[in-house]
Each structure stands twice: as structure tokens, then as C-alpha cells.
Design a protein around this motif. Structure first.
Motif, PDB file in Angstrom:
ATOM      1  N   CYS A  57     -24.801  -8.514 130.766  1.00 32.62           N
ATOM      2  CA  CYS A  57     -24.296  -9.224 129.583  1.00 32.62           C
ATOM      3  C   CYS A  57     -25.398 -10.084 128.960  1.00 32.62           C
ATOM      4  CB  CYS A  57     -23.109 -10.114 129.954  1.00 32.62           C
ATOM      5  SG  CYS A  57     -21.636  -9.227 130.454  1.00 32.62           S
ATOM      6  N   LEU A  58     -26.140 -10.786 129.803  1.00 31.92           N
ATOM      7  CA  LEU A  58     -27.219 -11.636 129.292  1.00 31.92           C
ATOM      8  C   LEU A  58     -28.278 -10.814 128.588  1.00 31.92           C
ATOM      9  CD1 LEU A  58     -27.718 -14.097 132.285  1.00 31.92           C
ATOM     10  CD2 LEU A  58     -26.547 -14.547 130.127  1.00 31.92           C
ATOM     11  N   ASP A  59     -28.617  -9.674 129.160  1.00 32.99           N
ATOM     12  CA  ASP A  59     -29.630  -8.814 128.544  1.00 32.99           C
ATOM     13  C   ASP A  59     -29.171  -8.333 127.171  1.00 32.99           C
ATOM     14  OD1 ASP A  59     -31.211  -9.172 130.781  1.00 32.99           O
ATOM     15  OD2 ASP A  59     -30.673  -7.242 131.684  1.00 32.99           O
ATOM     16  N   ARG A  60     -27.899  -7.913 127.071  1.00 32.79           N
ATOM     17  CA  ARG A  60     -27.365  -7.489 125.768  1.00 32.79           C
ATOM     18  C   ARG A  60     -27.380  -8.648 124.777  1.00 32.79           C
ATOM     19  NH1 ARG A  60     -23.539  -4.733 128.904  1.00 32.79           N
ATOM     20  NH2 ARG A  60     -22.065  -6.431 128.609  1.00 32.79           N
ATOM     21  N   ASN A  61     -26.961  -9.831 125.229  1.00 31.32           N
ATOM     22  CA  ASN A  61     -26.958 -11.009 124.355  1.00 31.32           C
ATOM     23  C   ASN A  61     -28.362 -11.337 123.870  1.00 31.32           C
ATOM     24  OD1 ASN A  61     -24.208 -11.279 124.813  1.00 31.32           O
ATOM     25  ND2 ASN A  61     -24.441 -12.927 126.296  1.00 31.32           N
ATOM     26  N   ASN A  62     -29.337 -11.243 124.754  1.00 29.71           N
ATOM     27  CA  ASN A  62     -30.718 -11.561 124.378  1.00 29.71           C
ATOM     28  C   ASN A  62     -31.275 -10.556 123.380  1.00 29.71           C
ATOM     29  OD1 ASN A  62     -30.808 -13.882 125.907  1.00 29.71           O
ATOM     30  ND2 ASN A  62     -31.605 -12.836 127.720  1.00 29.71           N
ATOM     31  N   ILE A  63     -30.917  -9.292 123.525  1.00 28.77           N
ATOM     32  CA  ILE A  63     -31.346  -8.281 122.555  1.00 28.77           C
ATOM     33  C   ILE A  63     -30.755  -8.599 121.183  1.00 28.77           C
ATOM     34  CG2 ILE A  63     -31.076  -5.859 121.888  1.00 28.77           C
ATOM     35  CD1 ILE A  63     -31.340  -5.207 124.929  1.00 28.77           C
ATOM     36  N   ARG A  64     -29.466  -8.913 121.147  1.00 27.22           N
ATOM     37  CA  ARG A  64     -28.823  -9.266 119.874  1.00 27.22           C
ATOM     38  C   ARG A  64     -29.462 -10.510 119.267  1.00 27.22           C
ATOM     39  NH1 ARG A  64     -23.400  -9.043 122.419  1.00 27.22           N
ATOM     40  NH2 ARG A  64     -23.151  -6.847 122.813  1.00 27.22           N
ATOM     41  N   TYR A  65     -29.749 -11.492 120.090  1.00 29.65           N
ATOM     42  CA  TYR A  65     -30.373 -12.727 119.613  1.00 29.65           C
ATOM     43  C   TYR A  65     -31.723 -12.432 118.965  1.00 29.65           C
ATOM     44  CZ  TYR A  65     -32.571 -17.331 119.753  1.00 29.65           C
ATOM     45  OH  TYR A  65     -33.225 -18.487 119.417  1.00 29.65           O
ATOM     46  N   GLU A  66     -32.530 -11.621 119.617  1.00 30.47           N
ATOM     47  CA  GLU A  66     -33.838 -11.262 119.065  1.00 30.47           C
ATOM     48  C   GLU A  66     -33.694 -10.511 117.747  1.00 30.47           C
ATOM     49  OE1 GLU A  66     -36.900 -12.181 119.942  1.00 30.47           O
ATOM     50  OE2 GLU A  66     -35.942 -13.446 121.459  1.00 30.47           O
ATOM     51  N   GLN A  67     -32.710  -9.625 117.672  1.00 30.41           N
ATOM     52  CA  GLN A  67     -32.484  -8.881 116.426  1.00 30.41           C
ATOM     53  C   GLN A  67     -32.104  -9.823 115.298  1.00 30.41           C
ATOM     54  OE1 GLN A  67     -29.517  -6.107 117.820  1.00 30.41           O
ATOM     55  NE2 GLN A  67     -31.048  -4.558 118.351  1.00 30.41           N
ATOM     56  N   VAL A  68     -31.234 -10.779 115.573  1.00 32.22           N
ATOM     57  CA  VAL A  68     -30.831 -11.751 114.556  1.00 32.22           C
ATOM     58  C   VAL A  68     -32.027 -12.592 114.120  1.00 32.22           C
ATOM     59  CG1 VAL A  68     -29.461 -13.860 114.170  1.00 32.22           C
ATOM     60  CG2 VAL A  68     -28.398 -11.843 115.201  1.00 32.22           C
ATOM     61  N   CYS A  69     -32.835 -13.023 115.085  1.00 32.36           N
ATOM     62  CA  CYS A  69     -34.035 -13.813 114.750  1.00 32.36           C
ATOM     63  C   CYS A  69     -34.973 -13.016 113.857  1.00 32.36           C
ATOM     64  CB  CYS A  69     -34.760 -14.246 116.018  1.00 32.36           C
ATOM     65  SG  CYS A  69     -33.907 -15.541 116.943  1.00 32.36           S
ATOM     66  N   GLN A  70     -35.170 -11.741 114.171  1.00 31.61           N
ATOM     67  CA  GLN A  70     -36.056 -10.907 113.356  1.00 31.61           C
ATOM     68  C   GLN A  70     -35.512 -10.736 111.942  1.00 31.61           C
ATOM     69  OE1 GLN A  70     -36.564  -7.286 115.572  1.00 31.61           O
ATOM     70  NE2 GLN A  70     -37.852  -8.269 117.136  1.00 31.61           N
ATOM     71  N   LYS A  71     -34.204 -10.514 111.808  1.00 29.89           N
ATOM     72  CA  LYS A  71     -33.602 -10.364 110.481  1.00 29.89           C
ATOM     73  C   LYS A  71     -33.754 -11.641 109.662  1.00 29.89           C
ATOM     74  CE  LYS A  71     -30.115  -6.838 111.323  1.00 29.89           C
ATOM     75  NZ  LYS A  71     -28.675  -6.541 111.329  1.00 29.89           N
ATOM     76  N   LYS A  72     -33.513 -12.777 110.305  1.00 28.12           N
ATOM     77  CA  LYS A  72     -33.636 -14.051 109.590  1.00 28.12           C
ATOM     78  C   LYS A  72     -35.082 -14.319 109.189  1.00 28.12           C
ATOM     79  CE  LYS A  72     -29.523 -16.293 111.335  1.00 28.12           C
ATOM     80  NZ  LYS A  72     -28.957 -17.473 111.995  1.00 28.12           N
ATOM     81  N   ALA A  73     -36.016 -13.985 110.055  1.00 32.14           N
ATOM     82  CA  ALA A  73     -37.436 -14.186 109.726  1.00 32.14           C
ATOM     83  C   ALA A  73     -37.838 -13.295 108.560  1.00 32.14           C
ATOM     84  CB  ALA A  73     -38.299 -13.893 110.950  1.00 32.14           C
ATOM     85  N   GLU A  74     -37.380 -12.066 108.561  1.00 31.08           N
ATOM     86  CA  GLU A  74     -37.694 -11.146 107.461  1.00 31.08           C
ATOM     87  C   GLU A  74     -37.067 -11.635 106.155  1.00 31.08           C
ATOM     88  OE1 GLU A  74     -39.356  -8.319 105.255  1.00 31.08           O
ATOM     89  OE2 GLU A  74     -39.840  -8.772 107.334  1.00 31.08           O
ATOM     90  N   SER A  75     -35.843 -12.116 106.208  1.00 28.14           N
ATOM     91  CA  SER A  75     -35.200 -12.659 105.008  1.00 28.14           C
ATOM     92  C   SER A  75     -35.973 -13.857 104.473  1.00 28.14           C
ATOM     93  CB  SER A  75     -33.760 -13.085 105.322  1.00 28.14           C
ATOM     94  OG  SER A  75     -32.966 -11.970 105.611  1.00 28.14           O
ATOM     95  N   ALA A  76     -36.431 -14.715 105.358  1.00 24.37           N
ATOM     96  CA  ALA A  76     -37.208 -15.884 104.928  1.00 24.37           C
ATOM     97  C   ALA A  76     -38.531 -15.445 104.302  1.00 24.37           C
ATOM     98  CB  ALA A  76     -37.461 -16.811 106.110  1.00 24.37           C
ATOM     99  N   ARG A  77     -39.188 -14.446 104.891  1.00 26.38           N
ATOM    100  CA  ARG A  77     -40.446 -13.954 104.309  1.00 26.38           C
ATOM    101  C   ARG A  77     -40.219 -13.406 102.901  1.00 26.38           C
ATOM    102  NH1 ARG A  77     -41.735 -12.682 109.650  1.00 26.38           N
ATOM    103  NH2 ARG A  77     -40.655 -10.691 109.659  1.00 26.38           N
ATOM    104  N   ARG A  78     -39.151 -12.612 102.736  1.00 28.21           N
ATOM    105  CA  ARG A  78     -38.858 -12.058 101.409  1.00 28.21           C
ATOM    106  C   ARG A  78     -38.541 -13.165 100.411  1.00 28.21           C
ATOM    107  NH1 ARG A  78     -35.754  -8.057 104.321  1.00 28.21           N
ATOM    108  NH2 ARG A  78     -33.904  -9.203 103.738  1.00 28.21           N
TER     109      ARG A  78
END
Length: 90
Positions: A57-78
Motif C-alpha cells: 500500500c505504501l509503495d502504491r501511495n508513494n508512486i501516486r504521490y510522485e506522479q502528482v508532484c510531477q504533474k504539479k511541477a509541470e503545470s507550474a513550469r507551463r
């Protein structure tokens, strides 16, 4: 860096199988795993089985967290790129 870990309510049944001492050892191992990736060395098969379920469960949560962080970083860059381009055009 994340500041918390997420445990789901469906783990309650797993926790209820354990004594308070076992649960304390398990929770400590869960925190250590989530912060550092260190696997516990439980000789008790029940504790290890419980830990493995939680670790998945933790591994799945951490993968989702990283994906959300990447999406937010990309949105901020744009967004900042649009602001910079608008400033150059003016």
C-alpha cells in the motif's frame, strides 16, 4: 519531501490480529520503511505478512504521490513560461 504516510482503514482488520506490542513493532517498521526504504527483519511470520501487505500500500501511495508532484511541477513550469512570454511581448 513528503511529511506523512497514509494508512487505509481496510488495514484495521490486519492490525486487530496483533497484540499492542506487535502492533507497536509493526508501526515502527512501517515508518522506517516509508522514510528510508529499510526492510524489517521480523522473525515472526505474522508480523512479516502484515508488514508486506502494508508495504504494498505504501509503495502504491508513494508512486501516486510522485506522479502528482510531477504533474504539479509541470503545470507550474507551463504557467511560468506563459508569464515570461507575456512579459516579453509587452
Amino acid at each position: 519531501m513528503k511529511k506523512a504516510l497514509l494508512l487505509h482503514y481496510d488495514l484495521f482488520d490486519t492490525f486487530s490480529l496483533l497484540s499492542d506490542e506487535e502492533l507497536g513493532r509493526l508501526i515502527r517498521a512501517v515508518f522506517e520503511y516509508d522514510m528510508s526504504g529499510d526492510m524489517p527483519d521480523f522473525e515472526d511470520r505474522l508480523l512479516m505478512a502484515c508488514f508486506m501487505r502494508i508495504a504494498e500500500c505504501l509503495d502504491r501511495n508513494n508512486i501516486r504521490y510522485e506522479q502528482v508532484c510531477q504533474k504539479k511541477a509541470e503545470s507550474a513550469r507551463r504557467r511560468w513560461e506563459k508569464i515570461r512570454q507575456a512579459g516579453v511581448e509587452n
